[in-house]
Design an enzyme around this catalytic site. Structure first.
Site, PDB file in Angstrom:
ATOM      1  N   SER A   1      83.536  18.983 -21.135  1.00  0.00           N
ATOM      2  CA  SER A   1      83.984  18.120 -22.230  1.00  0.00           C
ATOM      3  C   SER A   1      83.386  18.573 -23.544  1.00  0.00           C
ATOM      4  O   SER A   1      82.277  19.109 -23.594  1.00  0.00           O
ATOM      5  CB  SER A   1      83.520  16.694 -21.922  1.00  0.00           C
TER       6      SER A   1
ATOM      7  N   TYR B   1      76.496  10.326 -18.962  1.00  0.00           N
ATOM      8  CA  TYR B   1      77.768  10.979 -18.628  1.00  0.00           C
ATOM      9  C   TYR B   1      77.823  12.369 -19.260  1.00  0.00           C
ATOM     10  O   TYR B   1      78.110  13.369 -18.607  1.00  0.00           O
ATOM     11  CB  TYR B   1      78.949  10.112 -19.125  1.00  0.00           C
TER      12      TYR B   1
ATOM     13  N   LYS C   1      77.816  16.502 -17.680  1.00  0.00           N
ATOM     14  CA  LYS C   1      78.723  17.619 -18.005  1.00  0.00           C
ATOM     15  C   LYS C   1      77.900  18.853 -18.348  1.00  0.00           C
ATOM     16  O   LYS C   1      78.190  19.967 -17.900  1.00  0.00           O
ATOM     17  CB  LYS C   1      79.639  17.256 -19.188  1.00  0.00           C
TER      18      LYS C   1
HETATM   19  N1  UFG Z   1      88.585   4.205 -30.952  1.00  0.00           N
HETATM   20  C1  UFG Z   1      88.919   3.074 -31.681  1.00  0.00           C
HETATM   21  N2  UFG Z   1      89.320   1.982 -30.983  1.00  0.00           N
HETATM   22  C2  UFG Z   1      89.401   1.943 -29.636  1.00  0.00           C
HETATM   23  C3  UFG Z   1      89.055   3.103 -28.910  1.00  0.00           C
HETATM   24  C4  UFG Z   1      88.645   4.213 -29.601  1.00  0.00           C
HETATM   25  O1  UFG Z   1      88.845   3.068 -32.898  1.00  0.00           O
HETATM   26  O2  UFG Z   1      89.749   0.897 -29.084  1.00  0.00           O
HETATM   27  C5  UFG Z   1      88.161   5.405 -31.683  1.00  0.00           C
HETATM   28  C6  UFG Z   1      86.769   5.827 -31.324  1.00  0.00           C
HETATM   29  O3  UFG Z   1      85.830   5.109 -32.081  1.00  0.00           O
HETATM   30  C7  UFG Z   1      86.820   7.318 -31.625  1.00  0.00           C
HETATM   31  C8  UFG Z   1      88.269   7.704 -31.325  1.00  0.00           C
HETATM   32  O4  UFG Z   1      88.993   6.484 -31.339  1.00  0.00           O
HETATM   33  O5  UFG Z   1      86.560   7.512 -32.977  1.00  0.00           O
HETATM   34  C9  UFG Z   1      88.450   8.356 -29.976  1.00  0.00           C
HETATM   35  O6  UFG Z   1      87.845   7.535 -28.996  1.00  0.00           O
HETATM   36  P1  UFG Z   1      88.086   7.747 -27.437  1.00  0.00           P
HETATM   37  O7  UFG Z   1      87.235   6.741 -26.713  1.00  0.00           O
HETATM   38  O8  UFG Z   1      89.517   7.789 -27.124  1.00  0.00           O
HETATM   39  O9  UFG Z   1      87.538   9.212 -27.218  1.00  0.00           O
HETATM   40  P2  UFG Z   1      86.081   9.787 -27.512  1.00  0.00           P
HETATM   41  O10 UFG Z   1      86.287  10.826 -28.552  1.00  0.00           O
HETATM   42  O11 UFG Z   1      85.060   8.784 -27.758  1.00  0.00           O
HETATM   43  O12 UFG Z   1      85.742  10.301 -26.059  1.00  0.00           O
HETATM   44  C10 UFG Z   1      86.330  11.381 -25.526  1.00  0.00           C
HETATM   45  C11 UFG Z   1      86.358  11.304 -23.991  1.00  0.00           C
HETATM   46  C12 UFG Z   1      84.984  11.333 -23.436  1.00  0.00           C
HETATM   47  C13 UFG Z   1      84.196  12.439 -24.040  1.00  0.00           C
HETATM   48  C14 UFG Z   1      84.226  12.337 -25.539  1.00  0.00           C
HETATM   49  C15 UFG Z   1      83.450  13.368 -26.255  1.00  0.00           C
HETATM   50  O13 UFG Z   1      87.001  10.123 -23.576  1.00  0.00           O
HETATM   51  O14 UFG Z   1      85.079  11.519 -22.063  1.00  0.00           O
HETATM   52  O15 UFG Z   1      85.564  12.431 -25.956  1.00  0.00           O
HETATM   53  O16 UFG Z   1      83.997  14.608 -26.040  1.00  0.00           O
HETATM   54  F1  UFG Z   1      82.915  12.410 -23.640  1.00  0.00           F
END
Ligand code: UFG
Length: 342
Positions: A128, A153, A157
């Site tokens: 990831s 988590y 990785k």
């Molecule tokens: N977000 C919102 N509202 C929500 C959900 C997410 O604003 O309800 C925002 C988050 O704050 C972030 C972006 O959308 O800024 C993306 O969030 P995600 O949870 O979809 O994805 P992440 O980038 O946090 O996480 C992903 C993967 C993880 C991994 C991470 C870092 O889901 O497994 O990228 O690589 F670890």
């Protein structure tokens, strides 16, 4: 030479099911193994329907169970393995680190241990972008230094990457590729497989689609005061089918002896950042729906901005993200509607 068999651990889940489809369509035999701890048979049945292959071997098993892994490798002649079987909820891992360290590390060590004994261990690990943490330079290349993980988590990785790398260095029969995924989103164009979050979704796109369908009242956009053009976080949203195809390229590279090093790492992203707000707007536009959303405080642990330099994957794997974001977001919506029976 006959058809080669690829093992897909965690193959009934979101990414695993899309990868299984692409492998079968590329002419591989696939064994799907899953302990069903975070999914049901919806996607596996969808894979059978998409590929028209009703006899895909499915083994319900836990990769932490060493004898079960031994039996799996005794029952099938596995040419390469793709390891998806792992827990992936960042927040949960902070509250229960041992659950994550135990499951994600033991399962990976078991599959490596047993694959090694066959004398041909071709291991593809699903890593990831989380391993980069908050990067100092953007976009990130594969050599960009990894940062201390923000969560157990993320640490699993990083540790699994290191385990694989050390094994490649020590054991000539082991070859490894780590694919670092950015933000996989969307669903298969057939709408027969897609993301099936249990409970309240953590990730952005399932939260968007569930809000649009009326399952959730309002999407919270976490933070609008980040140092980015519109104040919301920047991510590299990569279409799930594109991402799945990268696995076929990687497997082919391994099995056809095209690897330049015995351990390789690739960023799997589009190379283009989109903000959370951009994505919400694109979803509304692509699907002609109005989304109920509001700004909410920043979410703990979020990085401000991350996107891939995907040149290495483009050049070496001969792979490139192709599906336009509108199509990806239409597929996510089609999948949500299908789940809702609409
Ligand atoms: N977000 C919102 N509202 C929500 C959900 C997410 O604003 O309800 C925002 C988050 O704050 C972030 C972006 O959308 O800024 C993306 O969030 P995600 O949870 O979809 O994805 P992440 O980038 O946090 O996480 C992903 C993967 C993880 C991994 C991470 C870092 O889901 O497994 O990228 O690589 F670890």
């Amino acid at each position: 030479m006959g058809r080669k068999t690829v093992l897909v651990s965690g193959g009934a889940g979101f990414i695993g099911s899309h990868v299984t489809v692409e492998l079968i369509e590329a002419g591989y035999d696939v064994v799907v193994a899953d302990n069903m701890s975070n999914c049901d048979l919806t996607c596996f049945n969808g894979v059978k329907e998409i590929t028209g292959k009703k006899d895909i071997p499915f083994v319900e098993m836990d990769f932490c169970d060493l004898p079960a892994v031994e039996k799996l490798f005794a029952d099938f002649d596995i040419a390469a393995a793709i390891h998806f079987a792992g827990f992936k909820a960042v927040g949960e891992s902070v509250g229960d680190p041992m659950k994550y360290y135990h499951n994600n590390l033991v399962s990976f060590m078991n599959i490596l241990t047993v694959a090694r004994r066959t004398g041909k261990c071709n291991m593809l690990f699903s890593s990831s972008a989380t391993v980069y943490g908050e990067p100092d330079q953007l976009p990130v290349i594969e050599e960009t230094p990894r940062k201390d993980a923000e969560s157990p988590y993320g640490n699993t990785k990083r540790i699994c990457e290191d385990i694989l790398h050390d094994c490649v260095k020590a054991y000539p029969e082991v070859k490894g590729i780590a694919l670092r995924y950015f933000n996989p989103i969307g669903a298969h164009p057939s709408a027969l497989i897609g993301e099936l979050p249990r409970g309240v979704p953590n990730n952005l796109v399932p939260y968007i689609t569930q809000t649009a369908i009326g399952k959730r009242e309002c999407l919270s956009i976490f933070g609008n005061d980040y140092p980015t053009p519109d104040g919301t976080c920047l991510r590299d949203f990569i279409d799930i089918v594109d991402l799945a195809k990268a696995h076929v390229c990687a497997v082919e590279r391994m099995l056809k002896g095209k690897m330049k090093k015995d351990y390789e790492i690739y960023n799997i992203g589009t190379g283009h950042p989109l903000s959370v707000m951009d994505l919400v707007t694109a979803f509304e536009k692509a699907n002609g729906v109005k989304l109920n959303w509001k700004y909410a405080p920043r979410r703990v642990g979020d990085v401000v901005a991350i996107w891939a330099d995907a040149d290495l994957a483009n050049q070496e794997l001969g792979w490139k993200a192709e599906r336009p974001i509108e199509e990806t977001l239409r597929s996510a919506w089609a999948w949500e509607k299908r789940l809702a029976g609409k």
